[in-house]
Motif scaffolding. Structure first.
Motif, PDB file in Angstrom:
ATOM      1  N   ASP A 116       0.813  -1.217   0.000  1.00 52.22           N
ATOM      2  CA  ASP A 116       0.000   0.000   0.000  1.00 52.22           C
ATOM      3  C   ASP A 116       0.846   1.267   0.000  1.00 52.22           C
ATOM      4  OD1 ASP A 116      -2.295  -1.573   0.123  1.00 52.22           O
ATOM      5  OD2 ASP A 116      -2.267  -1.596   2.324  1.00 52.22           O
ATOM      6  N   SER A 117       2.160   1.117   0.001  1.00 52.74           N
ATOM      7  CA  SER A 117       3.075   2.258   0.086  1.00 52.74           C
ATOM      8  C   SER A 117       3.351   2.832  -1.298  1.00 52.74           C
ATOM      9  CB  SER A 117       4.402   1.817   0.717  1.00 52.74           C
ATOM     10  OG  SER A 117       4.183   1.264   1.990  1.00 52.74           O
ATOM     11  N   PRO A 118       3.476   4.147  -1.394  1.00 55.27           N
ATOM     12  CA  PRO A 118       3.804   4.732  -2.699  1.00 55.27           C
ATOM     13  C   PRO A 118       5.221   4.366  -3.127  1.00 55.27           C
ATOM     14  CG  PRO A 118       3.868   6.421  -1.006  1.00 55.27           C
ATOM     15  CD  PRO A 118       3.371   5.171  -0.349  1.00 55.27           C
ATOM     16  N   ARG A 119       5.412   4.304  -4.424  1.00 57.67           N
ATOM     17  CA  ARG A 119       6.744   3.988  -4.960  1.00 57.67           C
ATOM     18  C   ARG A 119       7.672   5.185  -4.814  1.00 57.67           C
ATOM     19  NH1 ARG A 119       4.761   1.801 -10.682  1.00 57.67           N
ATOM     20  NH2 ARG A 119       4.184   3.969 -10.671  1.00 57.67           N
ATOM     21  N   ASP A 120       8.956   4.879  -4.713  1.00 58.56           N
ATOM     22  CA  ASP A 120       9.966   5.938  -4.695  1.00 58.56           C
ATOM     23  C   ASP A 120       9.996   6.610  -6.062  1.00 58.56           C
ATOM     24  OD1 ASP A 120      10.603   5.017  -2.169  1.00 58.56           O
ATOM     25  OD2 ASP A 120      12.526   4.142  -2.759  1.00 58.56           O
ATOM     26  N   LEU A 121      10.215   7.914  -6.056  1.00 58.03           N
ATOM     27  CA  LEU A 121      10.410   8.628  -7.308  1.00 58.03           C
ATOM     28  C   LEU A 121      11.820   8.364  -7.809  1.00 58.03           C
ATOM     29  CD1 LEU A 121       8.831  12.142  -6.637  1.00 58.03           C
ATOM     30  CD2 LEU A 121       7.941  10.335  -8.103  1.00 58.03           C
ATOM     31  N   PRO A 122      11.976   8.230  -9.119  1.00 59.42           N
ATOM     32  CA  PRO A 122      13.345   8.069  -9.633  1.00 59.42           C
ATOM     33  C   PRO A 122      14.105   9.376  -9.447  1.00 59.42           C
ATOM     34  CG  PRO A 122      11.769   8.260 -11.434  1.00 59.42           C
ATOM     35  CD  PRO A 122      10.972   8.226 -10.164  1.00 59.42           C
ATOM     36  N   THR A 123      15.408   9.262  -9.300  1.00 60.49           N
ATOM     37  CA  THR A 123      16.208  10.477  -9.213  1.00 60.49           C
ATOM     38  C   THR A 123      16.223  11.115 -10.600  1.00 60.49           C
ATOM     39  OG1 THR A 123      18.199   9.152  -9.564  1.00 60.49           O
ATOM     40  CG2 THR A 123      17.631   9.693  -7.292  1.00 60.49           C
ATOM     41  N   ALA A 124      16.121  12.427 -10.629  1.00 58.58           N
ATOM     42  CA  ALA A 124      16.033  13.156 -11.901  1.00 58.58           C
ATOM     43  C   ALA A 124      17.325  13.004 -12.693  1.00 58.58           C
ATOM     44  CB  ALA A 124      15.741  14.622 -11.645  1.00 58.58           C
ATOM     45  N   ARG A 125      17.148  12.869 -13.992  1.00 59.69           N
ATOM     46  CA  ARG A 125      18.297  12.806 -14.892  1.00 59.69           C
ATOM     47  C   ARG A 125      18.224  14.000 -15.832  1.00 59.69           C
ATOM     48  NH1 ARG A 125      16.253   7.088 -15.816  1.00 59.69           N
ATOM     49  NH2 ARG A 125      14.996   8.305 -17.221  1.00 59.69           N
ATOM     50  N   THR A 126      19.357  14.458 -16.294  1.00 57.03           N
ATOM     51  CA  THR A 126      19.404  15.563 -17.233  1.00 57.03           C
ATOM     52  C   THR A 126      18.585  15.213 -18.462  1.00 57.03           C
ATOM     53  OG1 THR A 126      21.624  16.072 -16.474  1.00 57.03           O
ATOM     54  CG2 THR A 126      20.955  17.085 -18.535  1.00 57.03           C
ATOM     55  N   GLY A 127      17.713  16.113 -18.879  1.00 57.45           N
ATOM     56  CA  GLY A 127      16.901  15.908 -20.061  1.00 57.45           C
ATOM     57  C   GLY A 127      15.557  15.261 -19.786  1.00 57.45           C
ATOM     58  N   ASP A 128      15.314  14.818 -18.538  1.00 57.52           N
ATOM     59  CA  ASP A 128      14.013  14.233 -18.210  1.00 57.52           C
ATOM     60  C   ASP A 128      12.931  15.298 -18.265  1.00 57.52           C
ATOM     61  OD1 ASP A 128      14.888  11.686 -17.828  1.00 57.52           O
ATOM     62  OD2 ASP A 128      14.693  11.694 -15.642  1.00 57.52           O
ATOM     63  N   ASP A 129      11.805  14.947 -18.860  1.00 61.07           N
ATOM     64  CA  ASP A 129      10.643  15.817 -18.810  1.00 61.07           C
ATOM     65  C   ASP A 129       9.780  15.369 -17.646  1.00 61.07           C
ATOM     66  OD1 ASP A 129      11.342  17.293 -21.028  1.00 61.07           O
ATOM     67  OD2 ASP A 129      10.236  16.004 -22.423  1.00 61.07           O
TER      68      ASP A 129
END
Length: 145
Positions: A116-129
């Motif tokens: 029931d736990s939310p997923r971790d957000l991915p760490t931002a990468r250059t160029g990610d929208d």
């Protein structure tokens, strides 16, 4: 459904309007531990402490949304000035952002099953929208993300 072998804790992050507020609080309030762990003291000792210590995290609810977590490394007995023993939840200093998940206000803390736990957000990468944070939070509030 298979058990993950651990359980998480869900807690309101009182006084914070954003994850940045929590991070600012960490910066302005030095850790009492030489290794940098953070401590949150709560009145009740969890009955499922063994499961928590098997890999659980404390998930923070900020303004009605679960937005981040910190891995729980141990539970310490803490005696208050009133002589009452409380539970010190000792957490890894790293704050991990999660997908926003709406959650109503509640008192104290709650168990949160891994499924029931939310997923971790991915760490931002250059160029990610990605969506601007205010838009992503509002979509989560109304259940569209």
């Amino acid at each position: 459904m298979m058990s993950a072998g651990f359980v998480n804790i869900l807690k309101l992050c009182v006084g914070a309007d954003s994850v940045e507020d929590l991070l600012d609080w960490h910066r302005t309030h030095p850790s009492p531990f030489p290794t940098g762990e953070r401590r949150h003291v709560t009145r009740m000792w969890p009955k499922r402490d063994v499961e928590i210590l098997a890999g659980g995290s404390l998930y923070w609810v900020v303004k009605g949304l679960v937005l981040c977590r910190q891995r729980i490394v141990r539970l310490d007995e803490v005696q208050g000035a009133d002589g009452i023993l409380r539970c010190g939840i000792i957490m890894d200093p790293e704050v991990i952002r999660t997908e926003p998940m709406p959650r109503r206000a509640f008192q104290g803390w709650r168990y949160l099953e891994p499924g029931d736990s939310p997923r971790d957000l991915p760490t931002a990468r250059t160029g990610d929208d990605s969506l601007p944070e205010p838009l992503a939070l509002e979509l989560a509030r109304i259940g569209l993300r």
